[in-house]
Design a protein around this motif. Structure first.
Motif, PDB file in Angstrom:
ATOM      1  N   LEU A 158       3.922  17.756   6.674  1.00  0.00           N
ATOM      2  CA  LEU A 158       2.568  17.613   7.203  1.00  0.00           C
ATOM      3  C   LEU A 158       1.507  17.338   6.127  1.00  0.00           C
ATOM      4  O   LEU A 158       0.654  16.469   6.316  1.00  0.00           O
ATOM      5  CB  LEU A 158       2.214  18.867   8.012  1.00  0.00           C
ATOM      6  CG  LEU A 158       0.923  18.805   8.805  1.00  0.00           C
ATOM      7  CD1 LEU A 158       1.030  17.736   9.872  1.00  0.00           C
ATOM      8  CD2 LEU A 158       0.626  20.156   9.451  1.00  0.00           C
ATOM      9  N   PRO A 159       1.540  18.051   4.998  1.00  0.00           N
ATOM     10  CA  PRO A 159       0.512  17.782   3.983  1.00  0.00           C
ATOM     11  C   PRO A 159       0.483  16.313   3.548  1.00  0.00           C
ATOM     12  O   PRO A 159      -0.597  15.749   3.336  1.00  0.00           O
ATOM     13  CB  PRO A 159       0.916  18.677   2.813  1.00  0.00           C
ATOM     14  CG  PRO A 159       1.720  19.765   3.422  1.00  0.00           C
ATOM     15  CD  PRO A 159       2.408  19.161   4.605  1.00  0.00           C
ATOM     16  N   PHE A 160       1.660  15.689   3.450  1.00  0.00           N
ATOM     17  CA  PHE A 160       1.699  14.288   3.011  1.00  0.00           C
ATOM     18  C   PHE A 160       1.161  13.371   4.101  1.00  0.00           C
ATOM     19  O   PHE A 160       0.441  12.418   3.834  1.00  0.00           O
ATOM     20  CB  PHE A 160       3.119  13.894   2.630  1.00  0.00           C
ATOM     21  CG  PHE A 160       3.736  14.849   1.667  1.00  0.00           C
ATOM     22  CD1 PHE A 160       3.271  14.910   0.360  1.00  0.00           C
ATOM     23  CD2 PHE A 160       4.731  15.718   2.056  1.00  0.00           C
ATOM     24  CE1 PHE A 160       3.800  15.820  -0.538  1.00  0.00           C
ATOM     25  CE2 PHE A 160       5.270  16.629   1.167  1.00  0.00           C
ATOM     26  CZ  PHE A 160       4.796  16.677  -0.130  1.00  0.00           C
ATOM     27  N   ALA A 161       1.537  13.671   5.333  1.00  0.00           N
ATOM     28  CA  ALA A 161       1.032  12.869   6.449  1.00  0.00           C
ATOM     29  C   ALA A 161      -0.493  12.988   6.521  1.00  0.00           C
ATOM     30  O   ALA A 161      -1.195  11.989   6.715  1.00  0.00           O
ATOM     31  CB  ALA A 161       1.670  13.338   7.751  1.00  0.00           C
ATOM     32  N   LEU A 162      -1.002  14.195   6.331  1.00  0.00           N
ATOM     33  CA  LEU A 162      -2.460  14.389   6.386  1.00  0.00           C
ATOM     34  C   LEU A 162      -3.150  13.684   5.226  1.00  0.00           C
ATOM     35  O   LEU A 162      -4.216  13.099   5.395  1.00  0.00           O
ATOM     36  CB  LEU A 162      -2.788  15.886   6.330  1.00  0.00           C
ATOM     37  CG  LEU A 162      -2.621  16.652   7.624  1.00  0.00           C
ATOM     38  CD1 LEU A 162      -2.929  18.121   7.400  1.00  0.00           C
ATOM     39  CD2 LEU A 162      -3.541  16.083   8.702  1.00  0.00           C
ATOM     40  N   ARG A 163      -2.540  13.760   4.042  1.00  0.00           N
ATOM     41  CA  ARG A 163      -3.112  13.100   2.864  1.00  0.00           C
ATOM     42  C   ARG A 163      -3.214  11.608   3.131  1.00  0.00           C
ATOM     43  O   ARG A 163      -4.136  10.944   2.680  1.00  0.00           O
ATOM     44  CB  ARG A 163      -2.189  13.400   1.690  1.00  0.00           C
ATOM     45  CG  ARG A 163      -2.648  13.196   0.307  1.00  0.00           C
ATOM     46  CD  ARG A 163      -3.943  13.812  -0.110  1.00  0.00           C
ATOM     47  NE  ARG A 163      -4.203  15.161   0.320  1.00  0.00           N
ATOM     48  CZ  ARG A 163      -5.418  15.550   0.740  1.00  0.00           C
ATOM     49  NH1 ARG A 163      -6.412  14.697   0.849  1.00  0.00           N
ATOM     50  NH2 ARG A 163      -5.626  16.788   1.062  1.00  0.00           N
ATOM     51  N   ALA A 190      14.625  12.014  12.546  1.00  0.00           N
ATOM     52  CA  ALA A 190      13.906  11.336  13.625  1.00  0.00           C
ATOM     53  C   ALA A 190      13.038  12.325  14.399  1.00  0.00           C
ATOM     54  O   ALA A 190      11.867  12.056  14.702  1.00  0.00           O
ATOM     55  CB  ALA A 190      14.899  10.648  14.559  1.00  0.00           C
ATOM     56  N   THR A 191      13.616  13.502  14.701  1.00  0.00           N
ATOM     57  CA  THR A 191      12.861  14.487  15.482  1.00  0.00           C
ATOM     58  C   THR A 191      11.685  15.036  14.672  1.00  0.00           C
ATOM     59  O   THR A 191      10.576  15.162  15.192  1.00  0.00           O
ATOM     60  CB  THR A 191      13.787  15.652  15.906  1.00  0.00           C
ATOM     61  OG1 THR A 191      15.067  15.109  16.192  1.00  0.00           O
ATOM     62  CG2 THR A 191      13.266  16.351  17.112  1.00  0.00           C
ATOM     63  N   SER A 192      11.940  15.361  13.405  1.00  0.00           N
ATOM     64  CA  SER A 192      10.841  15.898  12.597  1.00  0.00           C
ATOM     65  C   SER A 192       9.712  14.897  12.468  1.00  0.00           C
ATOM     66  O   SER A 192       8.538  15.271  12.436  1.00  0.00           O
ATOM     67  CB  SER A 192      11.276  16.257  11.177  1.00  0.00           C
ATOM     68  OG  SER A 192      12.533  16.753  11.112  1.00  0.00           O
ATOM     69  N   THR A 193      10.075  13.611  12.377  1.00  0.00           N
ATOM     70  CA  THR A 193       9.040  12.598  12.209  1.00  0.00           C
ATOM     71  C   THR A 193       8.107  12.576  13.419  1.00  0.00           C
ATOM     72  O   THR A 193       6.882  12.560  13.274  1.00  0.00           O
ATOM     73  CB  THR A 193       9.684  11.218  12.008  1.00  0.00           C
ATOM     74  OG1 THR A 193      10.591  11.319  10.921  1.00  0.00           O
ATOM     75  CG2 THR A 193       8.650  10.172  11.712  1.00  0.00           C
ATOM     76  N   GLY A 194       8.718  12.581  14.620  1.00  0.00           N
ATOM     77  CA  GLY A 194       7.899  12.602  15.823  1.00  0.00           C
ATOM     78  C   GLY A 194       6.978  13.814  15.847  1.00  0.00           C
ATOM     79  O   GLY A 194       5.772  13.707  16.119  1.00  0.00           O
ATOM     80  N   LEU A 195       7.556  14.970  15.491  1.00  0.00           N
ATOM     81  CA  LEU A 195       6.783  16.205  15.518  1.00  0.00           C
ATOM     82  C   LEU A 195       5.652  16.169  14.487  1.00  0.00           C
ATOM     83  O   LEU A 195       4.511  16.562  14.787  1.00  0.00           O
ATOM     84  CB  LEU A 195       7.727  17.386  15.259  1.00  0.00           C
ATOM     85  CG  LEU A 195       7.167  18.787  15.439  1.00  0.00           C
ATOM     86  CD1 LEU A 195       6.566  18.957  16.820  1.00  0.00           C
ATOM     87  CD2 LEU A 195       8.260  19.832  15.219  1.00  0.00           C
ATOM     88  N   THR A 196       5.951  15.683  13.290  1.00  0.00           N
ATOM     89  CA  THR A 196       4.918  15.632  12.250  1.00  0.00           C
ATOM     90  C   THR A 196       3.745  14.771  12.682  1.00  0.00           C
ATOM     91  O   THR A 196       2.579  15.147  12.509  1.00  0.00           O
ATOM     92  CB  THR A 196       5.503  15.075  10.936  1.00  0.00           C
ATOM     93  OG1 THR A 196       6.542  15.936  10.525  1.00  0.00           O
ATOM     94  CG2 THR A 196       4.445  15.010   9.846  1.00  0.00           C
ATOM     95  N   LEU A 197       4.055  13.599  13.250  1.00  0.00           N
ATOM     96  CA  LEU A 197       2.959  12.715  13.666  1.00  0.00           C
ATOM     97  C   LEU A 197       2.143  13.373  14.772  1.00  0.00           C
ATOM     98  O   LEU A 197       0.907  13.292  14.787  1.00  0.00           O
ATOM     99  CB  LEU A 197       3.499  11.367  14.138  1.00  0.00           C
ATOM    100  CG  LEU A 197       4.112  10.493  13.046  1.00  0.00           C
ATOM    101  CD1 LEU A 197       4.420   9.108  13.592  1.00  0.00           C
ATOM    102  CD2 LEU A 197       3.203  10.370  11.832  1.00  0.00           C
ATOM    103  N   ALA A 198       2.841  14.052  15.691  1.00  0.00           N
ATOM    104  CA  ALA A 198       2.129  14.719  16.782  1.00  0.00           C
ATOM    105  C   ALA A 198       1.227  15.833  16.268  1.00  0.00           C
ATOM    106  O   ALA A 198       0.222  16.167  16.893  1.00  0.00           O
ATOM    107  CB  ALA A 198       3.131  15.279  17.793  1.00  0.00           C
ATOM    108  N   MET A 215      -2.620  21.990   3.998  1.00  0.00           N
ATOM    109  CA  MET A 215      -1.985  21.944   2.676  1.00  0.00           C
ATOM    110  C   MET A 215      -1.062  23.140   2.441  1.00  0.00           C
ATOM    111  O   MET A 215      -0.227  23.120   1.547  1.00  0.00           O
ATOM    112  CB  MET A 215      -3.059  21.943   1.575  1.00  0.00           C
ATOM    113  CG  MET A 215      -3.980  20.751   1.595  1.00  0.00           C
ATOM    114  SD  MET A 215      -3.164  19.291   0.953  1.00  0.00           S
ATOM    115  CE  MET A 215      -3.710  19.359  -0.749  1.00  0.00           C
ATOM    116  N   LEU A 216      -1.229  24.209   3.217  1.00  0.00           N
ATOM    117  CA  LEU A 216      -0.484  25.446   2.955  1.00  0.00           C
ATOM    118  C   LEU A 216       1.031  25.263   2.827  1.00  0.00           C
ATOM    119  O   LEU A 216       1.651  25.885   1.969  1.00  0.00           O
ATOM    120  CB  LEU A 216      -0.766  26.490   4.049  1.00  0.00           C
ATOM    121  CG  LEU A 216      -2.086  27.252   3.941  1.00  0.00           C
ATOM    122  CD1 LEU A 216      -2.147  28.308   5.028  1.00  0.00           C
ATOM    123  CD2 LEU A 216      -2.251  27.894   2.576  1.00  0.00           C
TER     124      LEU A 216
END
Lengths: 522, 331
Positions: free
Chosen positions: A404-409, A332-340, A363-364
């Motif tokens: 993050l790379p997947f969220a950005l993709r 849950a915490t990582s999800t919030g952080l990734t979106l932010a 992508m790194l």
């Protein structure tokens, strides 16, 4: 999209810059710490170069085959409606989020020496086929990544406004014309990024490649890093290999950003889809096959995992449940952080014409070696605090950046469309800041945001990542607990824990992804 | 009511914890499976804390190789007082780090198949590597490596580059066959279904039926017999002898609790520690408990010959042996 370039607001600039800095802090900086400790790099030997060659070969094949298969499957899914379609699409995401060992066991239950597939082949009177070798490695990587490619492409199809298909129907377009005018431009925008993502995922593969590769022929760069670290404690060689891996990633990501041709469909009114171009029973049967066969390929190993785990599920020891709770919290915490992190980065990439560096930076994380990142973070953080106390925060941060790379993709292409379609209007209306976020950005990006959130939650539930150096027994996450069970002969408990993990990941993915699609009407 | 109960519990808990908080803390670095609920850790902690007037804290890091890597990363600044869980393939490199202090003299008589003279590392359990199979599925059990290579049995092994048992097998073949090791590996190549990163994956594949035999320990069948009531698993005795793995502990030079660390090392040779080992770590205890081994251990094979390289030699033969292995299996 240079003509659509708009000035970045101060807040967006700060947020995107901060996100990129955090990515660097968790990818390049740990590598630097390992390099500093090692006192430099060493020249790589012939065995290392052999590992590099094998890694590139299997990654290229895996990415090409995954993408080539994903296009017809996503196309069939995009133009068909049938009961259970939503559930099927969710389930198809499962291979991607399972811990590697569990997924490999599932694949072998079907395609292994004693698997169902080989039993069938033997029953027909043919000799059993050995899966182990380059073919096995590619098969497993397609199993992991085909669903991801399908989902990302499916989003592309659903992002073509329904009005364009209406117009196509009014003009009497058949499938060939629809492909030329609508689908191919969309693919040109998405395919390079998806190819690069899968390629980079396969680049760091280690356990899958070794187990299904059948032996030392299938040595990947990540295994060479492992060997340098554990077998020789040769930090210089580990750092040299990890740098090479990161450089390969940077080149691939920049190339993908260069080759991607943004589509320009304009905007629509979000009407429900109707596809007039895909009628006729032959096409219907074709699509049924295109959906059914991959679904069988992807779901059979999952069914094997579930069947073997059900008996162990009821009697799972208490620490496993506690670990599950901890994993849910981490997810849950990582999800919030990734979106932010991902949203400002995607918007910044979409709004500025020259954002390839920012896109490549996102992508790194795909090509960082978990072992080197973990070691580097350990070297940096240990003087500051006890590693055990940092186990969960570090896991959250690393999982967020790894996803993050997947969220950005998922977010960048729709963010580009959003800016191209509504950017000028918003600007002329003076719609900026929070009001723009609330009234325009969030509603328009709801679907990809939901998907990105679901994927991140599921990934960080299942990711073992870098926690091993930090964790102590009181802070183990569910995947770590699963490995511990396996390491203590408790295969039945481990199989039960795998089912629990699968259920939690899918539930998280379904909830968040569904939330994002509530307005879609499909 | 519930609140009262909870707060009573908290008060009781903090009262119980209060003396321990003031007591000296002994930090023991070990591997993951030692501290698991089903591992030896909980019982060992309870027994040692009963009269040490101290707080024993385990810090777990992956497996033995990860444990040594962590100590080497931390160097003399480590928090560890004692490290528990290195094995004979790691001791030479550990000794070379100069991080460890000599072990205390002990009166315990070790029940090891070899005489133990190492001045630094204290053995606490041991086992022989062996190929484990299912008695109901394998009819002709190979009597040595050559018979295994000649058979059409399928085996799964661990990678020596990433796993301790894998390294053990590499040294086993080298010790038994010397210059002929490469030839043996070429003969085994077509028997090897696959090579896994670690023991867990290999053992899992074996249980799933992907292979007829798996590289594990002579004691593995005891787990199935005692914990699962399943007597179908057995280890194959090999005529060349079996390679030995000894797990050891040592005191760090940098410890500030030297006496307490010595006390813990001595405790490790006593009944309270050693009697926990067989049924949790599934290895032979270094000192046989007064009541003997748990029922079921008597069914295990007893190799007549034990193979082991001295630590320094194990390091020097490792790289050439690995090169032979890689060449033979890459064809």
């Amino acid at each position: 999209m240079a003509d659509g370039a708009q000035p970045l607001g101060t807040w967006l600039r700060l947020a995107a810059g901060g996100a990129a800095a955090l990515v660097a802090a968790l990818t390049v900086v740990p590598l630097g710490a390992v390099l500093a400790r090692a006192g430099g790099v060493v020249m790589l030997g012939p065995a290392d170069w052999a590992a590099v060659r094998f890694t590139l070969l299997q990654s290229t094949l895996s990415a090409a085959i995954s993408l080539a298969l994903a296009i017809p499957v996503a196309r069939a899914l995009a133009r068909r409606q049938f009961p259970g379609r939503g559930l099927l699409i969710t389930l198809l995401g499962a291979p991607f989020i399972l811990p590697v060992v569990v997924a490999v066991m599932g694949i072998l239950a079907i395609f292994g020496r004693g698997g169902l597939f080989n039993d069938g082949v033997a029953a027909l009177g043919y000799g059993r086929i050995s899966i182990y070798g380059l073919g096995g490695v590619v098969l497993a990587h397609v199993f992991f990544n085909l669903p991801l490619a399908v989902r990302l492409l499916l989003q592309g199809w659903l992002a073509i406004p329904a009005e364009r298909f209406r117009l196509a129907a009014a003009l009497g377009f058949g499938p060939a014309e629809v492909a030329r005018h609508l689908e191919r431009p969309m693919l040109k925008a998405l395919a390079p990024g998806i190819f690069a993502t899968v390629f980079l995922l396969c680049l760091t593969s280690f356990a899958t490649a070794l187990i299904l590769g059948g032996g030392p022929r299938a040595t990947t760069v990540e295994l060479a890093i492992y060997q340098a670290f554990r077998f020789d404690f040769d930090l210089a060689r580990a750092a040299a290999l990890a740098s090479l891996q990161l450089a390969l990633c940077a080149v691939t990501a920049l190339a993908a950003a260069r080759f991607a041709v943004p589509a320009a469909f304009g905007t629509g009114l979000d009407r429900p889809f109707a596809r007039w171009d895909a009628q006729g029973s032959a096409r219907r049967w074709l699509d049924a096959g295109l959906i059914g066969i991959p679904a069988l390929f992807l779901l059979a190993p999952l069914a094997a995992v579930v069947l073997s785990g059900m008996p162990g599920l009821v009697s799972l020891p208490a620490p496993v449940w506690k670990a599950a709770g901890r994993s849910a919290l981490v997810a849950a915490t990582s999800t919030g952080l990734t979106l932010a992190l991902a949203l400002p980065m995607a918007l910044a990439v979409a709004r500025s014409g020259r954002a390839r560096t920012l896109e490549a930076a996102g992508m790194l994380p795909l090509a960082t070696s978990a072992l080197v990142t973990g070691t580097g973070l350990f070297l940096i953080l240990r003087p500051l605090a006890s590693p055990a106390a940092l186990a969960l925060p570090v896991t959250v941060a690393v999982n967020a950046v790894m996803a993050l790379p997947f969220a950005l993709r998922s977010l960048t292409p729709p963010a580009r469309d959003l800016e191209a379609g509504y950017g000028r209007l918003a600007q002329s209306l003076g719609l900026t800041g929070l009001a723009r976020l609330r009234l325009l950005t969030l509603p328009r990006l709801r679907r990809p945001l939901g998907f990105a959130a679901g994927l991140t939650a599921a990934l960080s539930m299942g990711d073992l990542g870098v926690i091993a150096l930090f964790a102590d027994s009181d802070r183990a996450t569910l995947p770590l607990e699963l490995y511990r069970l396996m390491g203590a002969y408790r295969m039945e408990d481990a199989a039960g824990a795998a089912v629990l993990l699968l259920a939690l990941s899918l539930a998280a993915f379904w909830l968040l992804d569904r939330g994002g699609r509530a307005d879609a009407g499909t | 009511m519930r609140t009262t109960q909870v707060s009573t519990l908290i008060v009781a808990g903090s009262l119980a914890a209060a003396p321990a908080a003031a007591a000296p803390v002994l930090t023991v670095y070990t591997y993951d499976s030692f501290v698991a609920e089903w591992g030896p850790g909980p019982a060992v902690e309870l027994a040692f804390e009963a009269d040490c007037g101290c707080d024993l804290q385990f810090v777990a890091t992956g497996d033995g190789a990860a444990l040594l890597a962590r100590l080497l990363l931390e160097g003399a600044a480590t928090d560890a007082d004692v490290v528990l869980g290195l094995d004979t393939s790691l001791t030479a490199r550990a000794a070379a780090s100069d991080l460890f202090a000599p072990r205390p003299a002990t009166a315990a008589s070790f029940a090891l198949p070899l005489e133990w003279t190492d001045p630094t590392f204290l053995p606490y359990d041991w086992g022989w590597f062996a190929f484990v199979y299912d008695k109901t599925l394998v009819d002709t059990v190979p009597a040595d490596f050559e018979a295994l290579a000649a058979s059409d049995l399928k085996i799964v092994i661990e990678d020596p580059r990433s796993s301790t048992p894998g390294l053990g097998l590499l040294l086993w073949v080298k010790r038994a066959y010397g210059d002929r090791a490469a030839e043996i590996w070429q003969g085994l190549a077509d028997n090897i279904v696959t090579v896994t990163p670690g023991w867990s994956e290999a053992y899992g594949l074996f249980l799933e039926g992907e292979a007829d035999m798996v590289l594990s320990y002579t004691t593995s069948p005891a787990y199935h017999l005692i914990a699962e009531g399943d007597d179908t698993k057995a280890a194959a005795p090999f005529a060349e002898g079996h390679y030995l793995q000894v797990e050891v502990a040592a005191k760090l030079k940098s410890t500030r609790n030297s006496e307490l660390a010595d006390r813990f090392l001595n405790f490790m040779t006593t009944e309270a520690f050693q009697s926990v080992i067989p049924g949790t770590n599934w290895m032979y205890p270094a000192v046989t408990p007064a009541d003997g081994l748990p029922k079921g251990f008597e069914t295990l094979i007893q190799p007549e010959k034990t193979l082991l390289f001295p630590p320094e030699e194990a390091v020097s033969v490792r790289d050439p042996a690995l090169a032979e292995w890689q060449t033979a299996l890459s064809r």
